[in-house]
Scaffold this active site. Structure first.
Site, PDB file in Angstrom:
ATOM      1  N   HIS A  73       6.814   5.721  -2.356  1.00  0.00           N
ATOM      2  CA  HIS A  73       7.524   4.731  -1.302  1.00  0.00           C
ATOM      3  C   HIS A  73       8.627   5.069   0.085  1.00  0.00           C
ATOM      4  CE1 HIS A  73       9.296   0.401  -1.526  1.00  0.00           C
ATOM      5  NE2 HIS A  73       8.774   0.824  -0.283  1.00  0.00           N
ATOM      6  N   GLU A 115       6.398  -0.112  -9.756  1.00  0.00           N
ATOM      7  CA  GLU A 115       7.538   1.587  -9.273  1.00  0.00           C
ATOM      8  C   GLU A 115       9.076   0.705  -9.714  1.00  0.00           C
ATOM      9  OE1 GLU A 115       8.732   1.412  -4.995  1.00  0.00           O
ATOM     10  OE2 GLU A 115       6.517   1.207  -4.223  1.00  0.00           O
ATOM     11  N   ARG A 164       4.725  -4.025   0.217  1.00  0.00           N
ATOM     12  CA  ARG A 164       4.633  -3.851  -1.432  1.00  0.00           C
ATOM     13  C   ARG A 164       3.399  -3.445  -2.236  1.00  0.00           C
ATOM     14  NH1 ARG A 164       9.628  -3.177   0.357  1.00  0.00           N
ATOM     15  NH2 ARG A 164      11.156  -4.346   0.181  1.00  0.00           N
TER      16      ARG A 164
END
Length: 376
Positions: free
Chosen positions: A255, A238, A209
């Site tokens: 990601h 993000e 993360r």
């Protein structure tokens, strides 16, 4: 039944079409009105499933998230509503582990620093961290683990403190969930102070993360210390990474570390199995039927031992440089981050490549690494 499914979730039609009408939706911008009459909701991590989203729905029976985490689901609220929910733990662990391993091989090649001579610290020893450790151990790389939660359980592996890991390791790879509460919060786990304490020439990878690293602090550190090499697949804020950070990192991707075809299929298939169990029905479909066939590659007797040869072999399966190049070109475009994720379809895992041995005897470690084999 009405089944709402994220538009980027693969194989939904192949697995769920027999159960009801499938409506594809933009998971990041899903509204409560769209969910009003849904019976089944299939999401990814970009969708926050909470009271606000389900405010107009009175009939939802099941929420499935094709992710390893549950932080985007309000579990207390779902339990209050008696709505069954599940995720797909471990579905993309192999993909994430292989991504980190391949990225390390790329750094080793770029900076002429053999990976095999380094000590790699893995922060978070769950499914993805363990998958990376499997790759590294197969290749003969020394690893250290930090995971205070697993260390306090019955996990028999050896663990070290985070301070010791930072002090001893040449490479640090992050594989923790994002938490703000509890005894071991991971929000800004690598803050200005910890980033400043990295020893010279450390490689830092984040595949979990974005907010596990303070990205503004990372910008400051990178501008002062070019010796630190960074691989980021996840970003604070993000889908809008800090534009000034991207040029400072060595490998940048949107990601997608877990975005192998195998991982995607596994995630959707795990939701299918869970829903069928919830409905009291037998799961009559298989995951193997979803995937393309394996392809083959012959090993010459002298091609295996070198690290460059291993990197070349890995690039046959996945070349992270392609995603890095596209990311740098497109991340500032309108919806560029999400469009790259949506259109990411080419990634495979080591198991997709069947190796045919033509004479080299010492290749068992390639099987341990995850490649398929014929006559090895």
């Amino acid at each position: 039944m009405k089944i709402l499914a994220d538009e980027n979730m693969p194989y939904v039609e192949a697995l769920f079409a027999d159960l009801g009408d499938i409506i594809r939706v933009d998971g990041r911008h899903l509204s409560s009105e769209q969910v009003r009459d849904a019976d089944i909701l299939l999401v990814r991590s970009v969708t926050k499933v909470n009271q606000q989203l389900l405010a107009h729905n009175t009939q939802l029976k099941f929420v499935g998230s094709a992710t390893i985490g549950l932080d985007h689901l309000d579990q207390n609220y779902l339990r209050q509503r008696n709505i069954s929910y599940t995720n797909a733990p471990g579905c993309n662990a192999t993909a994430v582990g292989e991504y980190a391993f391949i990225a390390m091989l790329e750094l080793a090649r770029r900076f002429q620093q053999p990976l095999k001579q380094k000590t790699v610290g893995i922060v978070g020893a769950g499914n993805t961290g363990s998958a990376l450790q499997k790759c590294l151990q197969a290749y003969g790389v020394t690893t250290l683990l930090h995971d205070p939660i697993l260390a306090s359980c019955d996990d028999q592996r050896a663990f070290v403190s985070l301070d010791e890991l930072v002090e001893r390791c040449d490479v640090i790879s992050l594989h923790v969930p994002l938490t703000k509460q509890g005894d071991y919060p991971t929000w800004y786990l690598f803050d200005q102070q910890r980033l400043s304490s990295l020893k010279a020439n450390t490689w830092l990878l984040n595949c979990c993360r974005g907010e596990v690293i303070d990205n503004r602090a990372l910008i400051s550190i990178k501008r002062q210390r070019d010796d630190i090499k960074v691989v980021l697949d996840v970003w604070e804020g993000e889908p809008h990474p800090m534009a000034e950070l991207v040029p400072l990192v060595e490998i940048a991707t949107p990601h997608i570390a877990g975005y192998s075809l195998e991982g995607k299929a596994r995630g959707t298939f795990m939701l299918y199995q869970a829903l069928m169990a919830h409905l009291g029905k037998a799961a009559d479909k298989s995951m193997d039927s979803l995937l393309p066939p394996l392809w083959s590659h012959q090993l010459s007797p002298l091609s295996v031992p070198t690290e460059q040869a291993l990197l070349s072999l890995s690039r046959l399966v996945y070349d992270v440089r392609d995603d890095d190049e596209v990311f740098r070109q497109c991340f500032l475009n309108n919806n560029g981050f999400d469009l790259m994720r949506k259109n990411h379809k080419h990634r495979r895992e080591f198991s997709a490549l069947r190796l045919a041995n033509t004479g080299h005897s010492d290749v068992d470690w390639l099987l341990k690494l995850g490649f398929s084999g014929v006559g090895l």
